[in-house]
Design an enzyme around this catalytic site. Structure first.
Site, PDB file in Angstrom:
ATOM      1  N   ASP A   1       0.841  -1.206   0.000  1.00  0.00           N
ATOM      2  CA  ASP A   1       0.000   0.000   0.000  1.00  0.00           C
ATOM      3  C   ASP A   1       0.877   1.256   0.000  1.00  0.00           C
ATOM      4  O   ASP A   1       0.626   2.206   0.734  1.00  0.00           O
ATOM      5  CB  ASP A   1      -0.966  -0.023   1.190  1.00  0.00           C
ATOM      6  CG  ASP A   1      -2.219   0.827   0.928  1.00  0.00           C
ATOM      7  OD1 ASP A   1      -2.401   1.295  -0.217  1.00  0.00           O
ATOM      8  OD2 ASP A   1      -2.997   1.036   1.868  1.00  0.00           O
TER       9      ASP A   1
ATOM     10  N   LYS B   1       1.890   4.619  -1.157  1.00  0.00           N
ATOM     11  CA  LYS B   1       1.200   5.740  -1.803  1.00  0.00           C
ATOM     12  C   LYS B   1       1.498   6.996  -0.982  1.00  0.00           C
ATOM     13  O   LYS B   1       1.903   6.889   0.192  1.00  0.00           O
ATOM     14  CB  LYS B   1      -0.316   5.493  -1.876  1.00  0.00           C
ATOM     15  CG  LYS B   1      -0.960   5.266  -0.535  1.00  0.00           C
ATOM     16  CD  LYS B   1      -2.465   5.092  -0.649  1.00  0.00           C
ATOM     17  CE  LYS B   1      -3.090   4.802   0.703  1.00  0.00           C
ATOM     18  NZ  LYS B   1      -4.531   4.680   0.689  1.00  0.00           N
TER      19      LYS B   1
ATOM     20  N   ASN C   1       0.533   7.251   2.685  1.00  0.00           N
ATOM     21  CA  ASN C   1       1.181   6.408   3.695  1.00  0.00           C
ATOM     22  C   ASN C   1       2.660   6.718   3.847  1.00  0.00           C
ATOM     23  O   ASN C   1       3.367   6.017   4.555  1.00  0.00           O
ATOM     24  CB  ASN C   1       0.985   4.923   3.346  1.00  0.00           C
ATOM     25  CG  ASN C   1      -0.429   4.461   3.646  1.00  0.00           C
ATOM     26  OD1 ASN C   1      -1.107   5.061   4.486  1.00  0.00           O
ATOM     27  ND2 ASN C   1      -0.894   3.424   2.969  1.00  0.00           N
TER      28      ASN C   1
ATOM     29  N   ASP D   1       1.422   2.349   7.936  1.00  0.00           N
ATOM     30  CA  ASP D   1       0.306   1.498   7.517  1.00  0.00           C
ATOM     31  C   ASP D   1       0.765   0.130   6.995  1.00  0.00           C
ATOM     32  O   ASP D   1       0.841  -0.104   5.787  1.00  0.00           O
ATOM     33  CB  ASP D   1      -0.542   2.227   6.466  1.00  0.00           C
ATOM     34  CG  ASP D   1      -1.897   1.540   6.300  1.00  0.00           C
ATOM     35  OD1 ASP D   1      -2.126   0.505   6.966  1.00  0.00           O
ATOM     36  OD2 ASP D   1      -2.710   2.032   5.517  1.00  0.00           O
TER      37      ASP D   1
ATOM     38  N   THR E   1      -4.637   0.395  -2.907  1.00  0.00           N
ATOM     39  CA  THR E   1      -5.460   1.520  -3.337  1.00  0.00           C
ATOM     40  C   THR E   1      -5.499   1.527  -4.853  1.00  0.00           C
ATOM     41  O   THR E   1      -4.461   1.388  -5.506  1.00  0.00           O
ATOM     42  CB  THR E   1      -4.832   2.823  -2.779  1.00  0.00           C
ATOM     43  OG1 THR E   1      -4.681   2.669  -1.371  1.00  0.00           O
ATOM     44  CG2 THR E   1      -5.701   4.031  -3.073  1.00  0.00           C
TER      45      THR E   1
HETATM   46  N1  LIG Z   1       2.960   7.758  13.022  1.00  0.00           N
HETATM   47  C1  LIG Z   1       2.153   8.692  12.500  1.00  0.00           C
HETATM   48  N2  LIG Z   1       2.412  10.003  12.668  1.00  0.00           N
HETATM   49  C2  LIG Z   1       1.590  10.946  12.143  1.00  0.00           C
HETATM   50  N3  LIG Z   1       0.497  10.662  11.415  1.00  0.00           N
HETATM   51  C3  LIG Z   1       0.191   9.378  11.219  1.00  0.00           C
HETATM   52  C4  LIG Z   1       0.992   8.321  11.740  1.00  0.00           C
HETATM   53  N4  LIG Z   1       0.443   7.128  11.365  1.00  0.00           N
HETATM   54  C5  LIG Z   1      -0.642   7.436  10.645  1.00  0.00           C
HETATM   55  N5  LIG Z   1      -0.813   8.771  10.558  1.00  0.00           N
HETATM   56  C6  LIG Z   1      -1.907   9.480   9.837  1.00  0.00           C
HETATM   57  O1  LIG Z   1      -3.102   8.749   9.996  1.00  0.00           O
HETATM   58  C7  LIG Z   1      -3.613   8.303   8.727  1.00  0.00           C
HETATM   59  C8  LIG Z   1      -4.253   6.931   8.895  1.00  0.00           C
HETATM   60  O2  LIG Z   1      -3.284   6.030   9.384  1.00  0.00           O
HETATM   61  P1  LIG Z   1      -3.128   4.561   8.795  1.00  0.00           P
HETATM   62  O3  LIG Z   1      -2.916   4.660   7.310  1.00  0.00           O
HETATM   63  O4  LIG Z   1      -2.115   3.833   9.582  1.00  0.00           O
HETATM   64  O5  LIG Z   1      -4.583   4.018   9.120  1.00  0.00           O
HETATM   65  P2  LIG Z   1      -5.397   2.856   8.416  1.00  0.00           P
HETATM   66  O6  LIG Z   1      -6.703   2.736   9.136  1.00  0.00           O
HETATM   67  O7  LIG Z   1      -4.499   1.675   8.352  1.00  0.00           O
HETATM   68  O8  LIG Z   1      -5.626   3.530   6.994  1.00  0.00           O
HETATM   69  P3  LIG Z   1      -5.910   2.947   5.555  1.00  0.00           P
HETATM   70  O9  LIG Z   1      -7.287   3.436   5.238  1.00  0.00           O
HETATM   71  O10 LIG Z   1      -4.846   3.619   4.677  1.00  0.00           O
HETATM   72  O11 LIG Z   1      -5.757   1.467   5.620  1.00  0.00           O
HETATM   73  C9  LIG Z   1      -2.390   8.333   7.804  1.00  0.00           C
HETATM   74  O12 LIG Z   1      -2.767   8.484   6.451  1.00  0.00           O
HETATM   75  C10 LIG Z   1      -1.625   9.526   8.340  1.00  0.00           C
HETATM   76  O13 LIG Z   1      -2.157  10.734   7.837  1.00  0.00           O
END
Ligand SMILES: Nc1ncnc2c1ncn2[C@@H]1O[C@H](COP(=O)(O)OP(=O)(O)OP(=O)(O)O)[C@@H](O)[C@H]1O
Length: 507
Positions: free
Chosen positions: A184, A186, A189, A202, A231
């Site tokens: 993933d 992109k 992430n 992610d 995605t």
């Molecule tokens: N360590 C971090 N520090 C700052 N922002 C973060 C961090 N981890 C994630 N984020 C923010 O939070 C958002 C969502 O996190 P993440 O992608 O891990 O969640 P997800 O539920 O796995 O999302 P996805 O829909 O991509 O599967 C990220 O796109 C980023 O903007």
């Protein structure tokens, strides 16, 4: 719910996660945790985690701004009250994870992140849970998403893109060397540290290869082998043809990301996921004039339909990728010490809902001025494609119980997206919900409060949607004009869904 019921729910969830801690209350976890801690050992009914499962509660933290909202999580800036250490706290709703069958994603991210050790990979410090939520304390990336840099700057210079691409290559080389396919990659992430370096986040979709030295739970090397994850815009053609995951998947996504950095938009854009897939399969790739020969050549090679021919996936490994002329001048050994490009900061938040009749495309930024895909009605999906897509989206997204609170009894979601609402001075993240009532509800996803409704009318002269391109659209009412950006490129879906409802109401 009775206390006993809560306990049962917590026990039941722990059993499903099957992540029994061997050091449940290690007090050593902090933002300065040693990066050389031992790897976890699976077996014996327990896993010795580097990042321990703690007994903390949310009350041990001061919660700050929301960094982002993912498909099954919310990530919040959190300061631990006793140590003052700052984390990005990833909060996942247990009920939602169970209902959406995301337990394997959570397990995978937890176990894999625990063992990774690279400056370009988000660090996991500890986890804890309460009755309703799971929490992962991650290294905080204060610089936001690479995606935001692209949007704010319109497009990146070749030097900026080269630096970020080189850091991504460095990260992918590490991940692939430990037998992990991220799946993933992109700009959303790829996060920026406060000093502008890239870290990848992610790991829910990660796929371990059979010979990975990383400890994973049984079956995860063959489970979901040919499932489409990731995605739409960054998915390689072989995945659409159900081929098993390979390192080449991430290299294709790197090619798309480099294209997006240089042009402002992803290479395969269209009105619906289905149309995007058609473009990917046809490799309908058009380079803007201003790309240098080196950039064009590298992207062309990374977007090879044969995954084994992509630089980085061949027998000489990453050597051919790193010595590509596009990367001339990169000091690979010291890339993390190299000065990073100056990030563009977000303009001061302005809560005012500006009237934005004038020149809405130009103030949307130059981000999309150089799009390779023509925009306008030519890009529209047929009404029936859109309708079936919309109902698919509705059935997926309306499962998300977080948004049900904003609906009236019996009301259901027709379309929902996490959008950027573009104002003159700043952009705001909003969750826009279209319901069958019909209503257009704007929710602030950080505070989970309604920001107001966009006044509904069945009369197109009082409510109409104009699409600028697959990610930008505006909704005009007599009083206000709302400009939105949809990173998932559903602008046409929004227009069609709203017009379909107006049509239904009239007849
Ligand atoms: N360590 C971090 N520090 C700052 N922002 C973060 C961090 N981890 C994630 N984020 C923010 O939070 C958002 C969502 O996190 P993440 O992608 O891990 O969640 P997800 O539920 O796995 O999302 P996805 O829909 O991509 O599967 C990220 O796109 C980023 O903007």
């Amino acid at each position: 719910m009775a206390v006993g019921g809560d306990d049962d729910m917590e026990r039941d969830f722990a059993a499903r996660l099957r992540l029994a801690p061997s050091n449940p209350s290690s007090a050593s976890a902090s933002a300065s945790a040693s990066p050389t801690a031992a790897s976890p050992t699976a077996g014996g009914g327990g896993i010795a985690f580097r990042a321990p499962q703690e007994q903390f509660t949310a009350a041990d933290f001061e919660l700050g701004k929301i960094y982002g909202v993912g498909s099954y999580s919310k990530v919040v800036r959190a300061r631990k009250k006793d140590t003052g250490n700052v984390y990005a706290l990833k909060i996942m709703d247990k009920k939602f994870i169970t209902k959406e069958n995301k337990i394997s994603y959570v397990k995978m991210e937890r176990i894999v992140l625990d063992q990774l050790d690279h400056p370009g990979v988000i660090r996991l410090f500890f986890t804890f849970q309460d009755t309703y939520s799971l929490y992962m304390a991650l290294e905080s990336c204060e610089g936001g998403e690479l995606f935001d840099q692209i949007v704010r700057k319109g497009r990146l210079s070749e030097d900026e893109a080269r630096f970020y691409a080189a850091e991504i290559v460095d990260i992918l080389e590490y991940l692939h060397s430990v037998g992990l396919i991220h799946r993933d990659v992109k700009p959303e992430n790829l996060l920026l540290t406060s000093d502008g370096h890239i870290k990848i986040a992610d790991f829910g979709s990660v796929k371990p290869t059979v010979d990975t030295p990383i400890k994973v739970l049984p079956n995860s090397t063959n489970e979901r082998a040919c499932t489409f994850v990731g995605t739409a815009a960054y998915v390689p053609p072989e995945v659409l043809n159900s081929a098993p995951a390979t390192f080449g998947n991430d290299l294709w996504a790197l090619g798309c990301t480099l294209f997006q950095m240089l042009s402002g938009s992803s290479p395969f854009k269209d009105a619906s996921e289905w149309l995007i897939f058609q473009r990917i399969i046809a490799r309908d790739l058009r380079f803007p004039e201003f790309f240098s020969d080196e950039a064009r050549d590298l992207i062309d090679k990374l977007l090879d339909v044969d995954p084994t021919k992509r630089p980085g996936a061949g027998p000489d490994g990453y050597a051919s990728l790193k010595k590509h002329p596009f990367f001339r001048g990169i000091d690979w050994k010291n890339i993390r010490k190299t000065r990073a490009p100056k990030p563009a900061v977000e303009a001061n938040a302005n809560e005012d809902e500006d009237n934005q009749d004038s020149d809405w495309l130009s103030h949307m930024g130059s981000a999309h001025a150089n799009q390779n895909v023509p925009v306008g009605n030519n890009g529209a999906a047929s009404s029936s494609e859109v309708r079936s897509h919309v109902s698919k989206l509705a059935s997926i997204d309306s499962f998300d119980s977080r948004w049900q609170d904003f609906l009236e009894p019996g009301e259901s979601v027709v379309l929902i997206s996490k959008l950027k609402k573009i104002n003159k001075l700043s952009n705001k993240k909003v969750q826009l919900i279209l319901t069958n009532k019909p209503q257009l509800i704007c929710v602030d996803p950080a505070k989970m409060v309604t920001k107001g409704n966009i006044s509904w009318s069945d009369d197109p002269s009082e409510l109409n949607v104009q699409v600028a391109n697959s990610s930008h659209f505006r909704i005009s009412t007599p009083k206000k004009v709302f400009v939105f950006e949809d990173a998932k490129q559903r602008a046409w879906q929004w227009k069609n869904a709203i017009e379909d409802l107006q049509h239904c109401q009239k007849n």
